[in-house]
Design an enzyme around this catalytic site. Structure first.
Site, short mmCIF file in Angstrom:
data_model
loop_
_atom_site.label_atom_id
_atom_site.label_comp_id
_atom_site.label_asym_id
_atom_site.label_seq_id
_atom_site.Cartn_x
_atom_site.Cartn_y
_atom_site.Cartn_z
N ASP A 1 -4.62 32.87 25.57
CA ASP A 1 -3.83 34.10 25.60
C ASP A 1 -3.32 34.37 27.02
OD1 ASP A 1 -2.97 35.97 23.80
OD2 ASP A 1 -4.91 36.99 23.60
N GLU B 1 -0.26 40.01 13.42
CA GLU B 1 -1.48 40.84 13.39
C GLU B 1 -1.17 42.18 12.75
OE1 GLU B 1 -3.72 41.21 17.02
OE2 GLU B 1 -5.05 42.71 16.15
N GLU C 1 2.01 37.69 23.71
CA GLU C 1 2.15 38.87 22.85
C GLU C 1 3.44 39.60 23.22
OE1 GLU C 1 -1.91 40.41 22.46
OE2 GLU C 1 -1.03 42.39 22.26
N ASP D 1 -7.50 37.52 24.45
CA ASP D 1 -7.89 38.57 25.40
C ASP D 1 -8.88 39.54 24.75
OD1 ASP D 1 -6.15 39.94 23.77
OD2 ASP D 1 -4.67 40.37 25.33
N SER D 2 -9.19 39.32 23.47
CA SER D 2 -10.28 40.05 22.81
C SER D 2 -11.59 39.82 23.55
CB SER D 2 -10.43 39.62 21.35
OG SER D 2 -10.49 38.21 21.25
N LYS E 1 -0.52 31.62 24.22
CA LYS E 1 -0.12 32.67 23.26
C LYS E 1 0.44 33.84 24.05
CE LYS E 1 -2.99 35.49 20.72
NZ LYS E 1 -2.54 36.83 21.17
O1 KIV Z 1 -7.18 38.35 21.50
C1 KIV Z 1 -7.34 37.91 20.36
O2 KIV Z 1 -8.45 37.51 19.97
C2 KIV Z 1 -6.19 37.86 19.48
C3 KIV Z 1 -6.43 37.54 18.05
C4 KIV Z 1 -7.12 38.65 17.37
C5 KIV Z 1 -5.18 37.13 17.35
O3 KIV Z 1 -5.10 38.07 19.91
#
Ligand code: KIV
Length: 266
Positions: A84, A181, A115, A45-46, A113
């Site tokens: 994500d 992280e 969180e 989600d970056s 993924k």
């Molecule tokens: O969103 C992302 O890119 C991440 C990584 C930095 C682990 O969660």
């Protein structure tokens, strides 16, 4: 050609050979790092920041993650692809399960993924694991919880035992991989040693089973100020900016296009 990386081949490397992971958000970037031999690609989600120009990650939607994961999948021939699950797509166990199933069904990603570590999240992990979906957890510094955590702070200095408990609970729920992280080095070392999960560190020191960084950080495409844990391997942004300036000059001065780049009837 490198063989397709699977959950089995990744887990077999725990304690033996470190695993490399980068984020990517489109076909071309994914194809480049796949050809280079990357083991895992994360559609994080970056993308809110590096693709959409937002200040934080909360605004990304599930539809956007699905869109970008489809693009990455076309470029990732052998890498293991993880998508994500964004903020707001896990508001209840049922909603969380539906979000994970949608991502896998519509994109063909190899894992999701997730969180966080709440009871709801553990239930989602249990239920999607039963459906055959690979789950990567994510604890420590969690950008989706930045507000309630009081900012971007390194974790595991005082709350190492709590992080260990979270990791054990997520492992029991079914997570096979876990992103750590912004986690203190010895805390990450203990989690790596005392769980069967593949630990993928970002700002979590030298003892994890693997490492993830954001594509734009590694190749110098985003931001001037880099956190301590980022290593820049290229200044691609500066290379592109310089090339763009030369192109603009050539167009202005009628240097390009020239006869070598034109079609003329003979
Ligand atoms: O969103 C992302 O890119 C991440 C990584 C930095 C682990 O969660």
């Amino acid at each position: 050609m490198k063989k397709k990386t699977t959950i089995t081949s990744l887990l077999a490397r725990k304690g033996k050979e470190p695993v490399s992971c980068l984020t990517a958000y489109d076909y071309t970037s994914a194809a480049i790092i796949d050809r280079a031999g990357i083991d895992m690609i994360l559609i994080g989600d970056s993308l809110a920041m590096v693709m959409q120009g937002r200040d934080e990650t909360l605004g990304v939607t599930l539809d956007e993650i699905i869109y970008h994961t489809k693009l990455v999948k076309r470029g990732a021939v052998s890498a293991f692809v993880m998508a994500d699950i964004p903020f707001g797509a896990l508001n209840s166990p049922d909603a969380g399960v539906d979000s994970c199933v949608r991502v896998i069904k519509e994109t063909g990603a190899d894992a999701v993924k997730i969180e966080g570590y709440s009871a709801n999240i553990q239930e989602v992990i249990r239920r999607v694991t039963e459906l055959g979906i690979n789950v990567c957890s994510h604890i420590g510094l969690m950008p989706q919880f930045v507000s309630s955590m009081g900012g971007y702070r390194i974790q595991g200095y005082e709350n190492g035992d709590e992080l260990m408990k979270q990791a054990k609970d997520l492992e029991a729920a079914g997570a096979k991989i876990i992103v750590l992280e912004g986690v203190e080095l010895n805390c990450a070392k203990t989690i790596t040693a005392e769980t069967s999960m593949l630990t993928i560190g970002i700002g979590a020191g030298v003892h994890c089973d693997g490492q993830v960084l954001v594509y734009h950080d590694v190749f110098g495409l985003y931001g001037e100020l880099m956190p301590k844990f980022v290593k820049r391997y290229a200044e691609a942004g500066a290379v592109i900016e310089d090339a763009a300036k030369r192109y603009i000059e050539d167009v202005k001065n009628r240097v390009f296009p020239d006869m070598d780049h034109s079609y003329m009837k003979k």
